[in-house]
Design a protein around this motif. Sequence first.
Motif: not given
Ligand SMILES: Nc1ncnc2c1ncn2[C@@H]1O[C@H](COP(=O)(O)OP(=O)(O)OP(=O)(O)O)[C@@H](O)[C@H]1O
Length: 579
Positions: A356, A376-378, A381, A421
């Motif tokens: 990731v 988003v989704a980078c 979290s 969250h």
């Molecule tokens: N438990 C998991 N299993 C598999 N993939 C996951 C899991 N949790 C998150 N992902 C994937 O990892 C990537 C990053 O998710 P993450 O939630 O860390 O993004 P984010 O930057 O916090 O997003 P946002 O800005 O929307 O809160 C995403 O493509 C998500 O689909």
Amino acid sequence: MKKDKSFRPDRVLSYFRVEWFPLLLVTLSGLVYNIGLLAAPWFEGRLAQCLADILGGSETAAQMALLVLAYIAVTLLVQAARFIKRFYVRRFANNINRRMKGILYANLVRQSRAALEKEGAGELMTKAISDVDDCVEGMRKFTTEVFDTGVALAGYAVMLLVYDWRLAILGLLFTPVSYVCAAGMKKPVQRAGAAYKKAAGALSSATLDRARNAVTYRIYGCEEARMEKYEEALSLYEKTAVRNNVWQSALPPLYLAASEAGTLFILWFGAKNVLGTGWSSWDIAAFTTFLSCFTKLVVKSSKVAKLFNAVQKAEVSWKRIRPLMKTPEQLDALQIPAAQDVTLKELAFSYGEEPVFSGLSLTAHPGDIIGITGPVACGKSTFGRVFLCEAPYQGSVCFGGRELSTLTPRQIAATVGYLGHDPELSADTVQNNVLCGSEQDAMPWLAAAALKEEVLAMEKGTETVIGSGGTRLSGGQAQRLALARTLAHPRPVLVLDDPFSALDRSTEDAIFAELQAYARDKVVFLISHRLYHFPQMQQIIFMEGGRTTVGTHEELMAAVPVYRQLYESQTGLKGGEGA
Ligand SMILES: Nc1ncnc2c1ncn2[C@@H]1O[C@H](COP(=O)(O)OP(=O)(O)OP(=O)(O)O)[C@@H](O)[C@H]1O
């Protein structure tokens, strides 16, 4: 619950052993009750004989009255023993139920978040409630039948053998046959029970899902689709429940019928005994006593067949919960460590093949607030959750000189404060949501989260109950209450995942000012889409497309055009104006 070092939560026998006292009383009262039960056929025989003698003129009504009085007195004594036995069997079952649930809950709540989510709420609830109940019910039945019915069976059998041993053996041949049949049916009964439990768990999950998201499904018109899914779970539940019930309830009457076949021999050979042409010489009393004794034995023995079913059902449940039945880890008082540097070296994390994010290195000192942002989704979290060590990461995260992943879960809990969250509020008062049971003053923490005035305006102030999951609060209030709880439990490393997403700008400003003072002896990782305060942070991590860039706000403004555009579009400021 008393502590007992030799107690093994994963051994059923251990539960019997710790409840030795109620078991002893069950055994003693069971002995009195069951030996007393033998009096019934004896009295019935004497009464029948006395009636025949009265009709023949050799006995008087006074003798009959005496017999009846003696019968009533013995019956009262037997029933008193029965009451004591039932009371202590219930007590034994309640104690085991409480002990098992205590152990199960303690281990359930200490499972990792990922494991709990994987299992699902419905399955967890089925395990925590119905599986324990089924196990205890099996143990209760076993106790009642073995300590109680076993004695009665032996008593009846001895009585039959004394009256006519040949006829007793002939009549009793059928009872073991019914037991063998019951034992032979074990596998399908267990299979049906396991399928039913699984379907019950799935149905609970589907019910919870529909209840929790009812409004969403209605608004977006997916009620039909959800209904179909629910119907599928319901049909499977019904099908497995019926199958399970058939296996559970259809077999015991068959076992009873098989056992009762012996009555035919008793009628035939017993009549011969009375006529003086059989193996023994009987009067009417002996015939009545023998038949009554045999019928009672068969009815009692059918309970043993029922016991097989209950024990098989309990075995299914025990298999499901056994992995959770271990001595819960003893939690020492949390030792909160002093603040130290946090060093990330070539940190990477992947859920599958592709990382990731990767190649993340930085050193943060106590007093630093590190901003994390990106599209988003980078992986923001995901980065935050790395500090919880719920899944292995690549590279290194050191707190002082120690790798975070080498710490125990308890040490990690003492080192890292995490606000995700989900505010994860409990259906309790504001006070208890902030201080989790402590009597200290919650107001300073509510003030730090800019929630003090709103709580003071509530009808019962900090004693206001906020409803299940905080339903009585607005989204922003729930978010700030969760923040107040995080701040009230200081840790040297603090990870805040988008704590300002539901707040207006002025509230965010107030909280950020408080946070800066609060973070003087901590390292704070603040994940946010909103960059107003990023110029005041010591370092920024910008994440995009699996890559990470680390620097000060000014360095990122110069080096990362996307970051610059984001900042300028949000603040309306150009270049370093906001710094
Ligand atoms: N438990 C998991 N299993 C598999 N993939 C996951 C899991 N949790 C998150 N992902 C994937 O990892 C990537 C990053 O998710 P993450 O939630 O860390 O993004 P984010 O930057 O916090 O997003 P946002 O800005 O929307 O809160 C995403 O493509 C998500 O689909």
